[in-house]
Every structure is written in structure tokens, then in C-alpha cells.
Design a protein around this motif. Structure first.
Motif, PDB file in Angstrom:
ATOM      1  N   ARG A  47       0.749  -1.364  -0.019  1.00  0.00           N
ATOM      2  CA  ARG A  47      -0.286   0.197  -0.132  1.00  0.00           C
ATOM      3  C   ARG A  47       0.978   1.104  -0.078  1.00  0.00           C
ATOM      4  O   ARG A  47       0.657   2.153  -0.665  1.00  0.00           O
ATOM      5  N   TRP A  48       1.935   1.183   0.917  1.00  0.00           N
ATOM      6  CA  TRP A  48       2.879   2.369   0.874  1.00  0.00           C
ATOM      7  C   TRP A  48       3.522   2.774  -0.591  1.00  0.00           C
ATOM      8  O   TRP A  48       3.370   3.761  -0.899  1.00  0.00           O
ATOM      9  N   ASP A  49       4.126   1.701  -1.240  1.00  0.00           N
ATOM     10  CA  ASP A  49       4.719   1.705  -2.302  1.00  0.00           C
ATOM     11  C   ASP A  49       3.643   2.474  -3.538  1.00  0.00           C
ATOM     12  O   ASP A  49       4.084   3.084  -4.115  1.00  0.00           O
ATOM     13  N   ARG A  50       2.499   1.754  -3.405  1.00  0.00           N
ATOM     14  CA  ARG A  50       1.568   2.228  -4.325  1.00  0.00           C
ATOM     15  C   ARG A  50       1.203   3.722  -4.147  1.00  0.00           C
ATOM     16  O   ARG A  50       0.907   4.460  -5.130  1.00  0.00           O
ATOM     17  N   LEU A  51       1.160   4.084  -3.038  1.00  0.00           N
ATOM     18  CA  LEU A  51       0.841   5.810  -2.616  1.00  0.00           C
ATOM     19  C   LEU A  51       2.003   6.282  -3.327  1.00  0.00           C
ATOM     20  O   LEU A  51       2.026   7.618  -3.514  1.00  0.00           O
ATOM     21  N   VAL A  52       3.103   6.044  -2.854  1.00  0.00           N
ATOM     22  CA  VAL A  52       4.278   6.614  -3.182  1.00  0.00           C
ATOM     23  C   VAL A  52       4.417   7.009  -4.750  1.00  0.00           C
ATOM     24  O   VAL A  52       4.603   7.941  -5.172  1.00  0.00           O
ATOM     25  N   ARG A  53       4.202   5.720  -5.569  1.00  0.00           N
ATOM     26  CA  ARG A  53       4.177   5.997  -7.013  1.00  0.00           C
ATOM     27  C   ARG A  53       3.227   6.899  -7.524  1.00  0.00           C
ATOM     28  O   ARG A  53       3.469   7.434  -8.495  1.00  0.00           O
ATOM     29  N   ALA A  54       1.912   7.018  -6.883  1.00  0.00           N
ATOM     30  CA  ALA A  54       1.048   7.880  -7.482  1.00  0.00           C
ATOM     31  C   ALA A  54       1.508   9.234  -7.294  1.00  0.00           C
ATOM     32  O   ALA A  54       2.316   9.619  -6.428  1.00  0.00           O
ATOM     33  N   GLU A  55       0.769  10.095  -8.047  1.00  0.00           N
ATOM     34  CA  GLU A  55       1.140  11.653  -8.004  1.00  0.00           C
ATOM     35  C   GLU A  55      -0.442  12.451  -7.965  1.00  0.00           C
ATOM     36  O   GLU A  55      -1.255  11.983  -8.432  1.00  0.00           O
TER      37      GLU A  55
END
Length: 409
Positions: A47-55
């Protein structure tokens, strides 16, 4: 202060409340977004990685902004944690190792310990959470519902209530290192004189766990006038405490006697959808998976009228309509969950087995003289002084504030 006044009103019949005995309490945590906690640690990293990749707008949608937190909110680092304090959208920083928490009664889960992601993390609890601390958690009151009035854990609790209005969290100690018991000043001395033996904070907690009764104003904790009755209740409470702690603080992990221990009789499928119980065969069914023997008392164990095994299972099976980051869950049932399920069955079965002794203690209390609230007032123990209701100043170091500023409390 309104909650403290309400507790006093609820105990007007003369029975002290837990609020009378352990005056410092903290409201439950409020995460603001469900995806920051999970039964599985690996999905939190996803979940963290998905949020970090989003903009931009996509990151804001996934984040789940509230009045307290958005991707552009700066926040202090949680005590004992080293995370970013600037806006997440500008610099998320490295992924913080998740921490084990108690998600409501009897459910150990994981949380991302980043204050920027939590609406109300209750830093005062994090400051005193260490290897000496225990937390009493009140359960929301539900009229005529079965279940205990409180539970105790060594993990940081979020205070979530299965049903009803959440109760409060009461640390056993006000400072790290097991220092400054969270007891009303003068209470241990008064009880010492009554019972003829020293009264410690762990003893008061054990007594409360054994004797507390639910009420609309929070748990009521009758205090006996007789020292022998007190000693019996403390002994029973220590046994309950051992079960609640599940081996923490140097104790042994709970085990049922041979022949009564639950085992997996048929493998749990990769994605079980339904949970059922057969009282005749004492079998718990997770679709075609089978666990037995499961005592009926474990299956029927409830808090606030809610079955704990059903609630535990529901939280681990993907709910219909889950979306956003909360939809990122394990694709198959992890082996760790099976081990946790077997331990939970064991704990609930053992707690149910102690219930007759708890009822016998309650019956003895009903027939015995008591230390009333009026006596506590007359002795000057109640009301607790105002500082006893506030967090202690526990810092001997700086904590990082928003945007890297430092503060000393």
C-alpha cells in the motif's frame, strides 16, 4: 472532563469506577483511513509503495484526505519513531517498519507508524509504550450484551470497540520504565491499611480484570473490605492477565491440555469466504477447511455481544466493495493467520473456562462488605487531583516536530 464526571455519576450507587482507580486515560486512536492498519504486514508495504508511486490527484484519492490529514499535512514524528515530518506529497521518506498493535480486543494487527497518515495517533500513549507497560482497554457498553468490561494488553492498543461506543485506554504506568503507577494518589496506602499487605499497581490491574462490571459510564470495580477476598481476586486476575498477554512480559504462551488443543484437520483453502461452527463435532469450518476441537465457549466468546472468532475472520477476508489501498490484501491465506487462529481459539477457550470462577468472585462480592466511593472521598483519596488525569512530562530528549522543527515537552 465530561467523561470523568459521567463516570462518577455512573458510580453514584457507591461502587468505584475504573476511572476512580486509574485516573489517567486516553481516547482511542483515530486513524482516519483504514489502509494504515492490516492483519498482514506485507500488504502494508504494498500500500505504501502504491501511494508513493501515485502523483497529484491520484495520490490524494488513494491517501483518503480528512480535515486532520492530507498528503500536504506536516506532522510531528511519533515518539520513538523516525519518519518524515514534512508533507508526504513532497517527500514520503523511507518506508517505516510496521508495528504490532492490538486492534480492539484479542486481535493483533500491524500499523504503519507514520504520524502524517494518522488523524489522531495519541502520541502520549506512544511515549509510555515500552517493555514494562500494560494497557487496560475499556469495552464499549452495550446493554444486556455478553462479554467482559475490559481487556489488558502489552501491545499499543487502538481502542477499537467491536460494538457500542468505544471506551478509553488506561496505561498502567504514567512514565516509561514502569515508573509512576497510574493509580489515584493515596489509594494503595488506603488499601494497604485495609488488607494488611502492600497493594501494587499490577495487583490493582489484576483485581480490575477479575472484578470489573460493565456500566454505561465505564467499568465499575467493586473493592472488598476483606483482605482475603481481595487476595483471591488478585490471584484470579493474574491468571486472566497471563491469558490476555499471550506470553508477553516473560510469561508462557497459553496452551490447552493435551487432547483439547485445536489442530487443522483439513487444509484451509487459499481464499476462504465463510466461517461456520458445528457444536456436535466441535469443528470450525473455513469453507472446506476444518479446525478441531474448538470448544463451544471459544466460539461463543463475545465482547459487546460480538463473537470474537467471527470478527477476527471477517477482518481477514476481503470485504465486498473494498477499494483503493484497502483493497490490497494477501492473495492467499497466509500460514501465519492459521497459527494466530489456533492461538486465539486457545485464549478464548481458556478465558471461557475461568468464567465460573469470575462469577463466584462476583457472588462473593455481592455478599460482602465493600470499600465504597463515599469512604474513598472521606479518606481524601477521591477526587483524584487534576494532574493525575493529565499525561506526565516524560521526555528527556527532543522530539522532531513538523517540518523538522524540534520541541522539548
Amino acid at each position: 472532563m465530561a467523561s470523568h464526571e459521567a463516570a462518577g455519576a455512573g458510580a453514584s450507587a457507591g461502587v468505584p469506577s475504573l476511572d476512580d482507580l486509574m485516573p489517567w486515560s486516553v481516547r482511542p486512536l483515530r486513524t482516519g483511513r483504514p489502509w494504515v492498519t492490516a492483519p498482514d504486514a506485507a500488504c502494508l508495504r504494498a500500500r505504501w509503495d502504491r501511494l508513493v508511486r501515485a502523483e497529484g490527484a491520484e495520490q490524494e484519492r488513494l491517501f483518503g484526505p480528512t480535515r486532520s490529514r492530507t498528503p500536504w499535512t506536516a506532522a510531528t514524528a511519533l515518539p520513538g519513531r523516525s519518519t518524515g515530518t514534512g508533507a508526504f506529497a513532497r517527500d514520503p521518506g523511507p518506508y517505516p517498519d510496521p508495528v504490532r498493535i492490538l486492534h480492539g480486543p484479542f486481535d493483533e494487527q500491524w500499523m504503519i507508524p507514520d504520524h502524517r497518515l494518522l488523524d489522531a495517533a495519541r502520541p502520549e500513549l506512544w511515549r509510555v509504550a515500552d517493555g514494562h507497560q500494560l494497557f487496560a482497554v475499556e469495552h464499549g457498553y452495550v446493554p444486556a450484551a455478553a462479554g467482559p468490561a475490559l481487556s489488558v494488553g502489552a501491545l499499543l492498543p487502538d481502542g477499537h470497540s467491536p460494538a457500542g461506543r468505544p471506551g478509553r485506554i488506561r496505561p498502567l504506568y504514567r512514565r516509561p520504565g514502569g515508573r509512576e503507577p497510574n493509580l489515584t494518589p493515596g489509594l494503595p496506602e488506603l488499601l494497604h491499611r485495609r488488607y494488611g499487605a502492600p497493594v501494587t499497581a499490577p495487583a490493582v490491574l489484576a483485581w480490575a480484570l477479575a472484578a470489573a462490571r460493565p456500566s454505561p459510564a465505564g467499568p465499575l470495580v467493586p473493592l472488598p473490605a476483606d483482605g482475603a477476598l481481595w487476595a483471591d481476586g488478585v490471584e484470579l486476575g493474574r491468571e486472566l492477565l497471563r491469558l490476555h498477554l499471550r506470553g508477553a512480559r516473560g510469561g508462557e504462551r497459553p496452551r490447552l491440555p493435551g487432547g483439547h488443543r485445536p489442530y487443522v484437520r483439513a487444509a484451509i483453502p487459499p481464499r476462504p469466504c465463510a466461517l461456520d461452527y458445528d457444536p456436535e463435532t466441535r469443528t470450525l469450518a473455513l469453507d472446506e477447511g476444518r479446525v478441531s476441537p474448538v470448544p463451544a465457549g471459544a466460539w461463543e466468546f463475545r465482547v459487546g455481544g460480538v463473537r470474537m472468532l467471527e470478527l477476527w475472520f471477517t477482518r481477514r477476508t476481503a470485504p465486498e466493495g473494498a477499494e483503493g489501498l484497502a483493497a490490497l490484501r494477501p492473495r492467499v491465506w497466509p500460514q501465519e493467520w492459521t497459527s494466530e487462529l489456533l492461538e486465539l481459539i486457545t485464549v478464548l477457550a481458556l478465558l471461557d473456562g475461568v468464567r465460573p470462577r469470575q462469577q463466584a468472585l462476583q457472588d462473593r462480592l455481592d455478599r460482602s462488605p465493600a470499600v465504597s466511593r463515599q469512604e474513598l472521598y472521606a479518606a481524601g483519596v477521591l477526587p483524584p487531583p487534576a494532574p493525575a488525569r493529565r499525561p506526565a512530562s516524560v521526555l528527556d530528549h527532543r522530539e522532531e516536530g513538523p517540518e523538522g522543527q524540534f520541541a522539548l515537552l
